[in-house]
Design an enzyme around this catalytic site. Structure first.
Site, PDB file in Angstrom:
ATOM      1  N   ASP A 174      -0.316   5.080   0.938  1.00 19.11           N
ATOM      2  CA  ASP A 174      -0.638   6.120   1.922  1.00 19.11           C
ATOM      3  C   ASP A 174      -0.573   5.597   3.350  1.00 19.11           C
ATOM      4  O   ASP A 174      -1.272   4.643   3.700  1.00 19.11           O
ATOM      5  CB  ASP A 174      -2.038   6.676   1.643  1.00 19.11           C
ATOM      6  CG  ASP A 174      -2.074   7.487   0.363  1.00 19.11           C
ATOM      7  OD1 ASP A 174      -1.465   8.569   0.334  1.00 19.11           O
ATOM      8  OD2 ASP A 174      -2.693   7.030  -0.621  1.00 19.11           O
TER       9      ASP A 174
ATOM     10  N   ASP B 261       0.871  -1.168   0.000  1.00 19.22           N
ATOM     11  CA  ASP B 261       0.000   0.000   0.000  1.00 19.22           C
ATOM     12  C   ASP B 261       0.916   1.227   0.000  1.00 19.22           C
ATOM     13  O   ASP B 261       2.124   1.101   0.262  1.00 19.22           O
ATOM     14  CB  ASP B 261      -0.876  -0.051   1.260  1.00 19.22           C
ATOM     15  CG  ASP B 261      -1.668   1.220   1.471  1.00 19.22           C
ATOM     16  OD1 ASP B 261      -2.356   1.653   0.538  1.00 19.22           O
ATOM     17  OD2 ASP B 261      -1.584   1.794   2.574  1.00 19.22           O
TER      18      ASP B 261
END
Length: 231
Positions: free
Chosen positions: A19, A17
């Site tokens: 963020d 991922d």
């Protein structure tokens, strides 16, 4: 730790991922949304934040408007927040331990990719100061990719990301790195193991489904998943 060590399976491909996991952008979202909520004497709490982390932008805005009962439309919140974030995104720093881990994996030819709910425009701004770092990944799948019909917690983005390795990576051989409960759910729905690196403010009850939970990527031990250990 969320799972006994004996249950950890060796992996060959790693999916990240972005963020709050690779980039310190979640803090920027908090500042902007609280600034907007202040006008209406509402609190952008960690309860609300946990519901929207990992979601696509429009869906996240809808949840915030609904849960906090803001007197504005989803589109208005999205437009105002994106305008405020526009200048903040390029200031995002890499999270602790990220560079060391990715360089280590590249050195040992371990395939790595990014699977982020961010769309193309926000991705460009967020990564502007880190282009060399993001060039280390085999590929990057964005939230507005045609193959990602549904956002996290649906598994679409991780399944699409795994398919793009050459040759495609089997789900059971993939290890996902996430900071958000929605992302953990998506990884598990894809049939993948998941390392969760949650913010310290996130309620511990929201971390129990992860394969393992770490305070920082600095604490990751590659050998637990059959990967080359740090020298």
């Amino acid at each position: 730790m969320a799972a006994p060590m004996a249950q950890l399976r060796p992996v060959t491909h790693l999916l990240f991922d972005m963020d709050g996991l690779l980039l310190d952008t979640e803090r920027l979202y908090s500042v902007v949304f609280q600034d907007i909520c202040d006008r209406y004497e509402k609190k952008y709490s960690w309860h609300v934040k946990s519901l929207v982390m990992g979601k696509k932008a429009l869906e996240a805005a809808q949840i915030i408007v609904d849960v906090l009962q803001l007197p504005m439309s989803t589109e208005e919140l999205l437009h105002e927040s994106q305008e405020k974030l526009h200048d903040l995104f390029p200031t995002a720093a890499l999270m602790p331990g990220v560079e060391k881990l990715i360089h280590h994996l590249r050195k040992h030819h371990v395939p790595v990719a990014v699977a982020t709910s961010s769309g193309a425009a926000s991705f460009e701004r967020k990564t502007r100061a880190h282009k060399e770092f993001f060039s280390l990944f085999d590929h990057i799948v964005l939230g507005d990719d045609p193959e990602v019909r549904n956002g996290k917690p649906d598994p679409d983005i991780f399944l699409a990301c795994a398919r793009r390795f050459s040759p495609p990576a089997p789900a059971e051989k993939c290890l996902v790195f996430e900071d958000a409960p929605n992302g953990v759910e998506a990884a598990l729905a894809a049939g993948m193991q998941v390392v969760m690196v949650p913010d310290a403010n996130l309620h511990r009850d929201l971390t129990t489904k992860a394969t393992i939970v770490l305070r920082s990527l600095q604490d990751f031990q590659p050998e637990l998943f059959g990967l080359p250990p740090y020298e």
